[in-house]
Design a protein around this motif. Structure first.
Motif, short mmCIF file in Angstrom:
data_model
loop_
_atom_site.label_atom_id
_atom_site.label_comp_id
_atom_site.label_asym_id
_atom_site.label_seq_id
_atom_site.Cartn_x
_atom_site.Cartn_y
_atom_site.Cartn_z
N THR A 84 0.79 -1.23 0.00
CA THR A 84 0.00 0.00 0.00
C THR A 84 0.82 1.28 0.00
OG1 THR A 84 -0.10 -0.07 2.43
CG2 THR A 84 -1.89 -1.14 1.22
N LEU A 85 2.15 1.19 0.12
CA LEU A 85 2.96 2.39 0.21
C LEU A 85 2.85 3.21 -1.08
CD1 LEU A 85 5.03 3.94 1.96
CD2 LEU A 85 6.83 2.75 0.67
N PRO A 86 2.36 4.44 -1.01
CA PRO A 86 2.21 5.25 -2.23
C PRO A 86 3.52 5.45 -2.99
CG PRO A 86 0.97 6.22 -0.43
CD PRO A 86 1.77 5.11 0.17
N PHE A 87 4.64 5.49 -2.28
CA PHE A 87 5.94 5.67 -2.92
C PHE A 87 6.17 4.59 -3.99
CE2 PHE A 87 10.82 5.71 -2.04
CZ PHE A 87 11.02 6.39 -3.24
N HIS A 88 5.89 3.35 -3.64
CA HIS A 88 6.04 2.27 -4.61
C HIS A 88 4.84 2.20 -5.54
CE1 HIS A 88 6.06 -1.96 -6.06
NE2 HIS A 88 7.36 -1.75 -6.10
N LEU A 89 3.69 2.52 -5.02
CA LEU A 89 2.45 2.36 -5.79
C LEU A 89 2.44 3.22 -7.05
CD1 LEU A 89 -0.36 1.02 -5.76
CD2 LEU A 89 -1.18 2.95 -4.42
N VAL A 90 2.83 4.50 -6.91
CA VAL A 90 2.70 5.40 -8.07
C VAL A 90 3.65 5.02 -9.19
CG1 VAL A 90 1.90 7.34 -6.69
CG2 VAL A 90 4.34 7.08 -7.09
N PHE A 91 4.79 4.41 -8.87
CA PHE A 91 5.74 4.04 -9.93
C PHE A 91 5.43 2.67 -10.50
CE2 PHE A 91 8.20 7.11 -7.37
CZ PHE A 91 8.35 8.08 -8.34
N SER A 92 4.91 1.76 -9.68
CA SER A 92 4.58 0.45 -10.21
C SER A 92 3.25 0.46 -10.96
CB SER A 92 4.53 -0.59 -9.07
OG SER A 92 3.64 -0.19 -8.06
N ARG A 93 2.53 1.58 -10.93
CA ARG A 93 1.33 1.73 -11.77
C ARG A 93 1.70 2.18 -13.18
NH1 ARG A 93 -3.76 2.64 -9.78
NH2 ARG A 93 -4.05 4.70 -10.73
N MET A 94 2.98 2.39 -13.44
CA MET A 94 3.47 2.73 -14.76
C MET A 94 4.13 1.51 -15.39
SD MET A 94 5.29 6.37 -13.94
CE MET A 94 5.73 6.67 -15.67
N GLY A 95 4.23 1.48 -16.70
CA GLY A 95 4.87 0.38 -17.39
C GLY A 95 6.36 0.59 -17.50
N THR A 96 7.06 0.67 -16.38
CA THR A 96 8.50 0.90 -16.38
C THR A 96 9.20 -0.31 -15.75
OG1 THR A 96 8.50 2.00 -14.22
CG2 THR A 96 8.14 3.39 -16.16
N ALA A 97 10.52 -0.20 -15.61
CA ALA A 97 11.31 -1.32 -15.11
C ALA A 97 11.46 -1.33 -13.60
CB ALA A 97 12.70 -1.29 -15.75
N ASP A 98 10.93 -0.32 -12.90
CA ASP A 98 11.23 -0.17 -11.48
C ASP A 98 10.75 -1.35 -10.63
OD1 ASP A 98 12.38 2.65 -11.30
OD2 ASP A 98 10.55 2.98 -12.44
#
Length: 623
Positions: A136-150
């Motif tokens: 649930t951490l927004p820090f990870h959430l906002v980037f993993s909602r993108m189609g990137t390699a993170d």
């Protein structure tokens, strides 16, 4: 660490069910209501994916076309960053979902790895709490909602650490060599960013070797396992070096140069960009992560957990986490503060927060030494959150402007008003209550054990529930790094369906890579120096170019890379690059107005929509 190592009393099937539920929640949060491609890094991967599938770029050595696009003639050394999107698009078709699915999948699959690693050293409850916070951490959430390699980067990093540690702890060399394979995949996903935290494994091994010197019966075994680990990582490193140097045999030094550039870029020494001073970079990243909704809920618990971990500094696992955190911080706090480069240390943050929650609860519930840490943790956490609500408009005025409408629509405007107007009183009240609890003025000693546990469980439960609610709220509000509207697909499909023999599908700026992905033809980038008025006129006249796209998706009217209209409709001749994320080119804007017809309505969008404008520049279009 006291009862942190005590397991849960629930059967293994219950714990497994909890992990499965968290995995499904992680997947849903990253796929639901996420919008379309952003025009940023996810669109870069989308463009590369399309070009790989169509055979214009190699899936192993990714040399971008020498065309006026964002990454013209660029060399990429991340084959495993594009492998999964290629497979996903091949399965689901050219869609934002297909590009986003691998990232969401990796985020979901990381959970059991973190659970296994954390459970080994800190017990079931810390493992489950850390997994929930990671989900649930927004820090990870906002980037993993993108189609990137993170998200994939964190998965392969976690796999490397889990396999290496498990192999060392359980005397299974084959797991150590699997860790080397995972490390190689990590290196071939994004250079360095996922590998640097492996310094924690090195420190972990060093402490183990040092401690084994005192126990002679362990020394031969530990040395043999460490030799396997060294051989595993050496083989992975040599294979990676071979991958970089092999193109030199056919006279192609670009891949090695790209690797060197990535090292210099991370160290703040690249010649291509202007870099912030180190302390300024620290300040910027600290405020944008810890003083924002990205991580503010776990900021205080994470620092509490760090202090608790440091008390056990002799344990090898302590150095595993400190190495993971310290290396990536030192390296990527240099230069340009791109927040997504910091999300590799998210597992460490959620672990520290989980340790703080569970350890302080145990001390409080059993009234052991240090029980006062529990009320201190929640008093400072609540005071910090109240302060963040008050300071958020000043720290992040643009984000607050966008969030104000959402706050009003949610019906919570009154609550924000109460906190904003009475925040000093509320903080003082919390601190006084915390002090009264600790001193204790309240008759704490007379409270029964069962009551203490119920009170502690209420605080912990409320904290964990708040994390879930915040995540659901952000997803429901379509929050995400560079969220973009789905209208981009409507425009792209209209362009695709009306193309003839043109070489380029369009010219655009922020979304040029998105249009390449959806249309199947390169979309030139306005900001490329080659795309000047002469280039536009020449390619339109030759029938190689027909469409120009204006991105209007900015509240202040900026149309990045093309121009800016003033409030009375005139072109603003601002010098290019003087506005954030904007390069004003009034000469190109003039070409558009003189030679192109606004055909936005033909896409099905309102011509006055706040997102995109489509212009047809074919000869005679204005007639």
């Amino acid at each position: 660490m006291g009862r942190l190592s005590a397991g849960l009393k629930e059967p293994r099937t219950v714990r497994g069910a909890i992990i499965i539920v968290l995995m499904l929640l992680a997947l849903a949060l990253r796929l639901w209501n996420a919008g379309d491609l952003s025009g940023g890094d996810d669109s870069t991967y989308a463009e590369m994916t399309r070009l790989i599938i169509e055979g214009e770029v190699s899936p192993v050595y990714q040399h971008m076309p020498d065309e006026p696009i964002a990454f013209q003639d660029a060399y990429q050394i991340r084959p495993f960053a594009t492998l999964w999107p290629v497979l996903s698009v091949s399965l689901f078709g050219y869609s934002a979902f297909a590009m986003r699915f691998p990232s969401a999948l990796f985020a979901m699959l990381t959970l059991p790895l973190l659970y296994l690693l954390i459970r080994r050293f800190y017990g079931e409850r810390v493992g489950l709490a850390a997994c929930l916070l990671y989900t649930t951490l927004p820090f990870h959430l906002v980037f993993s909602r993108m189609g990137t390699a993170d998200a994939g980067l964190i998965f392969w990093l976690a796999a490397t650490v889990v396999l290496a540690v498990e192999g060392l702890e359980s005397n299974r060399p084959h797991l150590i060599y699997l860790a080397g394979i995972a490390a190689l995949i990590d290196m071939l996903t994004v250079p360095l960013r996922g590998v640097l935290p492996l310094a924690g494994v090195v420190l972990f091994v060093g402490v183990i070797l040092h401690q084994s010197q005192r126990r002679r019966y362990e020394r031969p075994t530990k040395r043999r396992l460490v030799a396997h680990l060294a051989a595993s990582f050496l083989i992975a490193s040599l294979l990676y070096l071979a991958y970089l140097t092999l193109p030199l045999l056919w006279g192609e030094p670009g891949y090695m140069a790209t690797f060197a550039e990535s090292v210099l870029h991370g160290a703040g020494q690249s010649y291509r960009s202007n870099y912030l001073p180190f302390l300024e970079s620290v300040r910027t990243l600290g405020s944008e992560i810890f003083l924002s909704p990205l991580a503010c809920l776990i900021t205080v618990p994470s620092f509490f957990g760090l202090a608790l971990v440091l008390r056990a500094w002799r344990r090898p696992v302590t150095w595993l986490w400190l190495g993971w955190l310290g290396t990536i911080l030192v390296f990527y706090l240099q230069g340009q503060p791109h927040i997504n480069r910091q999300d590799v240390y998210v597992p460490v943050l959620v672990l520290f927060a989980a340790i703080a929650v569970v350890e302080t609860y145990d001390r409080f519930a059993d009234r052991r030494a240090g029980w006062w840490q529990f009320p201190l943790l929640w008093g400072t956490t609540l005071s910090f959150l109240i302060g963040m609500v008050r300071l958020f408009p000043a720290l992040f005025p643009e984000e607050f402007g966008a969030a104000r409408a959402l706050i009003a629509a949610s019906g919570l405007g009154w609550l924000y008003g109460v906190v904003n107007e009475n925040w000093i009183f509320m903080v003082m009240l919390v601190l006084v209550a915390t002090a009264a609890w600790i001193v204790p003025i309240l008759p704490y000693g007379t409270i029964s054990l069962a009551m203490r546990r119920r009170v502690g469980q209420a605080f912990v439960g409320a904290f964990l529930a708040l994390n879930v609610v915040l995540a659901l709220g952000l997803v429901g509000a379509k929050a995400g790094q560079m969220y973009r509207p789905t209208e981009v697909r409507d425009v792209a499909l209209h362009i695709r369906d009306h193309l003839g023999g043109e070489t380029y599908s369009c010219v655009a700026s922020t979304h040029a890579r998105t249009f390449t992905f959806y249309t199947g033809r390169l979309c030139a980038n306005y900001r490329n120096e080659a795309v000047d008025v002469a280039w536009l006129a020449e390619n339109v006249a030759a029938g190689k170019l027909r469409y120009l796209v204006v991105n209007r998706f900015y509240n202040d009217g900026i149309t990045p890379g093309l121009g800016r209209f003033t409030s009375d409709g005139r072109i603003d001749p601002t010098v290019p690059g003087t506005l954030p994320w904007n390069s004003n080119y009034p000469d190109k804007q003039g070409f558009l107005l003189e030679n192109c017809a606004d055909v936005t309505a033909l896409t099905g969008l309102d011509p006055t929509n706040p997102y995109f404008g489509l212009y047809d520049c074919a000869p005679g279009a204005r007639r």
